[in-house]
Enzyme design. Structure first.
Site, PDB file in Angstrom:
ATOM      1  N   ALA A 174       0.816  -1.220   0.000  1.00 25.52           N
ATOM      2  CA  ALA A 174       0.000   0.000   0.000  1.00 25.52           C
ATOM      3  C   ALA A 174       0.850   1.270   0.000  1.00 25.52           C
ATOM      4  CB  ALA A 174      -0.935  -0.024   1.199  1.00 25.52           C
ATOM      5  N   GLY A 175       2.177   1.121  -0.038  1.00 20.93           N
ATOM      6  CA  GLY A 175       3.030   2.314  -0.124  1.00 20.93           C
ATOM      7  C   GLY A 175       3.545   2.814   1.208  1.00 20.93           C
ATOM      8  N   SER A 178       6.158  -1.693   3.798  1.00 20.46           N
ATOM      9  CA  SER A 178       6.165  -2.959   4.540  1.00 20.46           C
ATOM     10  C   SER A 178       7.389  -3.805   4.178  1.00 20.46           C
ATOM     11  CB  SER A 178       4.877  -3.738   4.332  1.00 20.46           C
ATOM     12  OG  SER A 178       4.754  -4.131   3.002  1.00 20.46           O
ATOM     13  N   ASP A 252      13.380   4.145   0.909  1.00 25.29           N
ATOM     14  CA  ASP A 252      12.576   3.371   1.869  1.00 25.29           C
ATOM     15  C   ASP A 252      13.448   2.733   2.950  1.00 25.29           C
ATOM     16  OD1 ASP A 252      10.597   4.061   0.142  1.00 25.29           O
ATOM     17  OD2 ASP A 252       9.814   2.040  -0.171  1.00 25.29           O
TER      18      ASP A 252
HETATM   19  N1  LIG Z   1       5.067  -7.925   6.915  1.00 22.81           N
HETATM   20  C1  LIG Z   1       5.541  -8.746   5.995  1.00 22.81           C
HETATM   21  N2  LIG Z   1       5.717 -10.049   6.277  1.00 22.81           N
HETATM   22  C2  LIG Z   1       6.194 -10.890   5.343  1.00 22.81           C
HETATM   23  N3  LIG Z   1       6.516 -10.528   4.097  1.00 22.81           N
HETATM   24  C3  LIG Z   1       6.368  -9.249   3.755  1.00 22.81           C
HETATM   25  C4  LIG Z   1       5.873  -8.289   4.688  1.00 22.81           C
HETATM   26  N4  LIG Z   1       5.824  -7.092   4.064  1.00 22.81           N
HETATM   27  C5  LIG Z   1       6.286  -7.279   2.824  1.00 22.81           C
HETATM   28  N5  LIG Z   1       6.604  -8.569   2.618  1.00 22.81           N
HETATM   29  C6  LIG Z   1       7.179  -9.159   1.391  1.00 22.81           C
HETATM   30  O1  LIG Z   1       7.529  -8.088   0.523  1.00 22.81           O
HETATM   31  C7  LIG Z   1       6.870  -8.204  -0.731  1.00 22.81           C
HETATM   32  C8  LIG Z   1       6.550  -6.819  -1.234  1.00 22.81           C
HETATM   33  O2  LIG Z   1       5.712  -6.195  -0.286  1.00 22.81           O
HETATM   34  P1  LIG Z   1       4.914  -4.865  -0.580  1.00 22.81           P
HETATM   35  O3  LIG Z   1       3.944  -4.681   0.516  1.00 22.81           O
HETATM   36  O4  LIG Z   1       4.424  -4.872  -1.988  1.00 22.81           O
HETATM   37  O5  LIG Z   1       6.053  -3.829  -0.424  1.00 22.81           O
HETATM   38  P2  LIG Z   1       5.915  -2.267  -0.261  1.00 22.81           P
HETATM   39  O6  LIG Z   1       5.051  -1.988   0.915  1.00 22.81           O
HETATM   40  O7  LIG Z   1       7.331  -1.900  -0.048  1.00 22.81           O
HETATM   41  O8  LIG Z   1       5.336  -1.761  -1.536  1.00 22.81           O
HETATM   42  C9  LIG Z   1       5.630  -9.083  -0.424  1.00 22.81           C
HETATM   43  O9  LIG Z   1       5.229  -9.784  -1.570  1.00 22.81           O
HETATM   44  C10 LIG Z   1       6.183 -10.023   0.640  1.00 22.81           C
HETATM   45  O10 LIG Z   1       6.928 -11.067   0.009  1.00 22.81           O
HETATM   46  C1  LIG Z   2       8.134   5.463  -6.728  1.00 23.97           C
HETATM   47  C2  LIG Z   2       9.272   5.415  -5.719  1.00 23.97           C
HETATM   48  O1  LIG Z   2       9.883   6.699  -5.672  1.00 23.97           O
HETATM   49  C3  LIG Z   2       8.758   5.133  -4.319  1.00 23.97           C
HETATM   50  C4  LIG Z   2       8.132   3.778  -4.155  1.00 23.97           C
HETATM   51  O2  LIG Z   2       7.593   3.637  -2.860  1.00 23.97           O
HETATM   52  P1  LIG Z   2       6.816   2.296  -2.446  1.00 23.97           P
HETATM   53  O3  LIG Z   2       7.822   1.163  -2.562  1.00 23.97           O
HETATM   54  O4  LIG Z   2       5.677   2.143  -3.399  1.00 23.97           O
HETATM   55  O5  LIG Z   2       6.389   2.506  -1.052  1.00 23.97           O
HETATM   56  C5  LIG Z   2      10.280   4.386  -6.187  1.00 23.97           C
HETATM   57  C6  LIG Z   2      11.583   4.400  -5.396  1.00 23.97           C
HETATM   58  O6  LIG Z   2      11.918   5.414  -4.745  1.00 23.97           O
HETATM   59  O7  LIG Z   2      12.302   3.388  -5.489  1.00 23.97           O
END
Ligand SMILES: Nc1ncnc2c1ncn2[C@@H]1O[C@H](COP(=O)(O)OP(=O)(O)O)[C@@H](O)[C@H]1O
Ligand SMILES: C[C@@](O)(CCOP(=O)(O)O)CC(=O)O
Length: 435
Positions: A174-175, A178, A252
């Protein structure tokens, strides 16, 4: 990949004296997402929502148990397979004499990812699994093994049976960082494990690797990480983020490691800003998103219209710089807490909210908004708040900073009526830490 024939084989109790707890915060990008990828300045803050890890030794011979609550899986991994990888000289790097746990830049990323993928096939035994989240679960295990091998393979550590539980207050995808929070927390956990296991060693590194010595007094196991250790943790988390996100900018992992607020420009040193915590409204559009896809979309736009897009990216940098100045004054006025400053505080909040709106509109012009995000922002505006997407966009969260003593009841009610999820939290808390 083996599957479990009988659950009773995997009963275990805590044993031994190693019990380590660490946590790392999630993050919001306040200004500068997407433009940061092109070398522009960005501003991010840590969130009061954390990933929490607990590692403890267990009496189950030769097993590492991973109990991941957010993804509903419990896997047992065969320690012999993992130890074999750790013992393979040069598995992580083609330059062992330059490499130790402090030099992640010498890791051979692609080779290590490949080795870890193969290891997952051999070493994982499923105890419990949620089939609908299996892809994410295996990606998580790969990332954990990557960090474990990267940090420990050059050292004399031999692994004991252990269980690691993963819990998180951060919504996935969700950005709000995580995966960065998870990567930072695991890098820190393995650094703590390394300290614990090598406290008495003269040289922590195995023969042939770049030697590493703890200070004369030994590593500090009970207290927080040194600034050198934080730099290394952040660098390992960056490597790990490449597994999740391809080519991340590094913002991040930086903010999840150091916490508080950071001004970040790729390849430059980070500026840490210390400020009082501020209240933040997080509104989850529940629209799934993929950062990689949004970043690729902007790249394509830039290829089509380089001059035009450069103007937009430069305008975004201007927003970041101006907002940072405004936030500094807001912080001073909140600390001063007197009548004279109150009027200035209101005026500056108004300026910041205008910049937030401008920032969202600029992001929207890059094609990374979504109709649901725009609807959230319209609702916020009706309640005299400003919002913007955060992170990759295309879905996920809208953030809105809350002026002091703003009552969120009405706006929350209206947002929830539209089926959006609303969280009031704080930004600006501590980075990764030993709990
Ligand atoms: N709390 C968590 N526990 C386990 N795996 C996680 C967790 N958060 C992220 N991941 C791993 O990281 C991957 C990318 O997570 P995502 O939420 O899309 O990242 P971001 O929040 O950085 O956009 C997930 O597919 C999962 O494999
Ligand atoms: C779009 C960007 O600037 C931020 C991405 O943030 P998130 O992983 O979507 O939380 C990409 C990056 O900084 O690597």
């Amino acid at each position: 990949m083996a599957s479990l024939s009988s659950r009773q084989f995997y009963k275990y109790n805590a044993q031994g004296d190693v019990s380590l707890k660490v946590s790392a915060p999630g993050k919001v990008i306040l200004h500068g997402e997407h433009s940061v990828v092109y070398g522009k300045l960005a501003l991010a803050a840590s969130l009061d929502l954390r990933t929490k890890l607990h590692l403890f030794e267990i009496d189950l011979p030769n097993k590492l148990v991973l109990n991941c609550l957010p993804l509903d899986f419990k896997f047992a991994l065969d320690l012999n397979f993992i130890q074999e990888l750790l013992d393979k000289r040069g598995a992580c790097t083609s330059q062992p004499s330059h490499f130790n746990w402090e030099t992640p830049k010498f890791v051979n990323h692609h080779r290590l990812v490949e080795l870890v993928k193969n290891l997952v096939i051999d070493a994982v035994v499923v105890i419990e699994e949620n089939p609908s989240r299996s892809r994410e679960a295996y990606q998580t295990v790969e990332a954990i093994l990557y960090l474990l091998a990267g940090i420990l393979s050059s050292t004399s550590v031999s692994l004991s049976p252990m269980c690691i539980t993963i819990d998180s207050e951060i919504s996935m995808g969700a950005g709000t960082g995580s995966s960065a929070s998870l990567s930072v927390a695991f890098a820190a956990l393995f650094v703590s494990y390394l300290k614990r296991k090598t406290i008495e060693l003269e040289n922590v590194s195995k023969d042939g690797f770049r030697p590493f010595h703890w200070p004369q007094s030994g590593p500090d196991i009970d207290n927080q990480y040194t600034s050198r250790e934080l730099d290394v943790i952040s660098a390992w988390a960056f490597q790990c983020e490449m597994i999740f996100h391809g080519t991340p900018s590094g913002i991040d992992n930086t903010v999840c490691t150091f916490g508080n607020m950071v001004q970040y420009r790729q390849y430059y040193s980070v500026v840490h800003l210390s400020f009082n915590t501020l209240n933040l409204l997080l509104v989850n559009s529940k629209v799934p998103r993929e950062t990689k896809r949004m970043v690729a979309g902007v790249a394509k736009l830039k290829e089509y219209f380089p001059h035009l897009i450069n103007y937009i990216l430069n305008a975004m940098e201007d927003v970041t710089v101006t907002a940072t100045d405004v936030i500094k004054i807001i912080d001073e006025d909140i600390r001063a807490d007197d009548v004279v400053n109150k009027a200035r505080l209101i005026e500056n909040f108004d300026k910041w909210m205008t910049l937030i709106q401008i920032n969202h509109n600029l992001l929207s012009s890059l094609g990374v908004s979504h109709e649901k995000l725009d609807l959230i922002i319209t609702i916020l505006k009706k309640h005299e708040l400003a919002g913007k997407l955060t992170g990759g966009g295309g879905g996920g969260y809208v953030i809105s900073v809350l002026p002091p003593s703003y009552d969120v009841d009405e706006v929350s009610r209206e947002l929830k009526k539209h089926n959006f999820e609303v969280t009031v939290t704080q930004m600006g808390g501590p980075g990764v830490r030993v709990d």
